[in-house]
Design an enzyme around this catalytic site. Sequence first.
Site, PDB file in Angstrom:
ATOM      1  N   HIS A 104      43.852  36.812  14.964  1.00  0.00           N
ATOM      2  CA  HIS A 104      42.478  36.563  14.540  1.00  0.00           C
ATOM      3  C   HIS A 104      42.337  35.146  14.015  1.00  0.00           C
ATOM      4  O   HIS A 104      43.317  34.516  13.606  1.00  0.00           O
ATOM      5  CB  HIS A 104      42.039  37.571  13.470  1.00  0.00           C
ATOM      6  CG  HIS A 104      42.908  37.581  12.253  1.00  0.00           C
ATOM      7  ND1 HIS A 104      44.104  38.265  12.206  1.00  0.00           N
ATOM      8  CD2 HIS A 104      42.779  36.982  11.045  1.00  0.00           C
ATOM      9  CE1 HIS A 104      44.659  38.093  11.023  1.00  0.00           C
ATOM     10  NE2 HIS A 104      43.885  37.305  10.297  1.00  0.00           N
ATOM     11  N   HIS A 106      39.906  32.771  11.348  1.00  0.00           N
ATOM     12  CA  HIS A 106      38.947  32.736  10.242  1.00  0.00           C
ATOM     13  C   HIS A 106      37.982  31.574  10.448  1.00  0.00           C
ATOM     14  O   HIS A 106      38.414  30.463  10.784  1.00  0.00           O
ATOM     15  CB  HIS A 106      39.670  32.472   8.909  1.00  0.00           C
ATOM     16  CG  HIS A 106      40.681  33.499   8.518  1.00  0.00           C
ATOM     17  ND1 HIS A 106      40.454  34.414   7.514  1.00  0.00           N
ATOM     18  CD2 HIS A 106      41.932  33.751   8.973  1.00  0.00           C
ATOM     19  CE1 HIS A 106      41.531  35.174   7.372  1.00  0.00           C
ATOM     20  NE2 HIS A 106      42.440  34.784   8.236  1.00  0.00           N
TER      21      HIS A 106
HETATM   22  P1  AMP Z   1      45.393  36.982   7.475  1.00  0.00           P
HETATM   23  O1  AMP Z   1      46.168  38.033   8.243  1.00  0.00           O
HETATM   24  O2  AMP Z   1      46.182  36.402   6.358  1.00  0.00           O
HETATM   25  O3  AMP Z   1      44.823  35.925   8.375  1.00  0.00           O
HETATM   26  O4  AMP Z   1      44.170  37.650   6.763  1.00  0.00           O
HETATM   27  C1  AMP Z   1      43.585  38.862   7.100  1.00  0.00           C
HETATM   28  C2  AMP Z   1      42.178  38.851   6.597  1.00  0.00           C
HETATM   29  O5  AMP Z   1      41.598  40.083   6.917  1.00  0.00           O
HETATM   30  C3  AMP Z   1      42.013  38.636   5.092  1.00  0.00           C
HETATM   31  O6  AMP Z   1      41.172  37.518   4.870  1.00  0.00           O
HETATM   32  C4  AMP Z   1      41.368  39.945   4.618  1.00  0.00           C
HETATM   33  O7  AMP Z   1      40.421  39.716   3.606  1.00  0.00           O
HETATM   34  C5  AMP Z   1      40.739  40.467   5.893  1.00  0.00           C
HETATM   35  N1  AMP Z   1      40.607  41.904   5.978  1.00  0.00           N
HETATM   36  C6  AMP Z   1      41.534  42.839   5.676  1.00  0.00           C
HETATM   37  N2  AMP Z   1      41.062  44.071   5.928  1.00  0.00           N
HETATM   38  C7  AMP Z   1      39.821  43.916   6.425  1.00  0.00           C
HETATM   39  C8  AMP Z   1      38.802  44.812   6.890  1.00  0.00           C
HETATM   40  N3  AMP Z   1      38.994  46.136   6.886  1.00  0.00           N
HETATM   41  N4  AMP Z   1      37.639  44.297   7.346  1.00  0.00           N
HETATM   42  C9  AMP Z   1      37.435  42.952   7.328  1.00  0.00           C
HETATM   43  N5  AMP Z   1      38.353  42.058   6.915  1.00  0.00           N
HETATM   44  C10 AMP Z   1      39.520  42.528   6.474  1.00  0.00           C
END
Ligand code: AMP
Length: 144
Positions: A104, A106
């Site tokens: 993913h 951001h």
């Molecule tokens: P990263 O894997 O470090 O890039 O971050 C994962 C991101 O997913 C974090 O910013 C979390 O806040 C976000 N996140 C985790 N669970 C959910 C969810 N159920 N819906 C939306 N965002 C999420």
Amino acid sequence: MSASYDADNIFAKILRGEIPCHRVYEDDNALVFMDVMPQSAGHVLIVPKAPSRNLFDADPAVLAVVIPLLQRIATAAKRAFDADGVSVMQFNEAAGGQTVFHLHFHVIPRYEGTPLHSHGRGMEEPEVLAANAEKLRSALAALN
Ligand code: AMP
């Protein structure tokens, strides 16, 4: 041996509709939804539908399709939240800051002199996330 893809990660569950999200956009290749722990208002995630853990096992053809979408979402986010700039972030493996192991990106609206909230702090209120998703959908619809 490199780590493998776990089909039970939370974004895979969102992609399958097993867990709700504040959806902004969807097509055959990707789902875009609000981050529940935003580092800035309007923090949104672009999630390719093809299963890959991160950049290391991603199909380059998937990346080729996702980057133009990322460009559109970043443009819409800058307009929707009247931002001075946008940070695009992407983390790979725990040591790289990754916490959800489905590829993913951001997209985070930024303002001159304003630091980000820390990564993965508290949950935002659902009504705030819903309102921000609506702002992004409107800004996307207004793009050429
Ligand atoms: P990263 O894997 O470090 O890039 O971050 C994962 C991101 O997913 C974090 O910013 C979390 O806040 C976000 N996140 C985790 N669970 C959910 C969810 N159920 N819906 C939306 N965002 C999420």
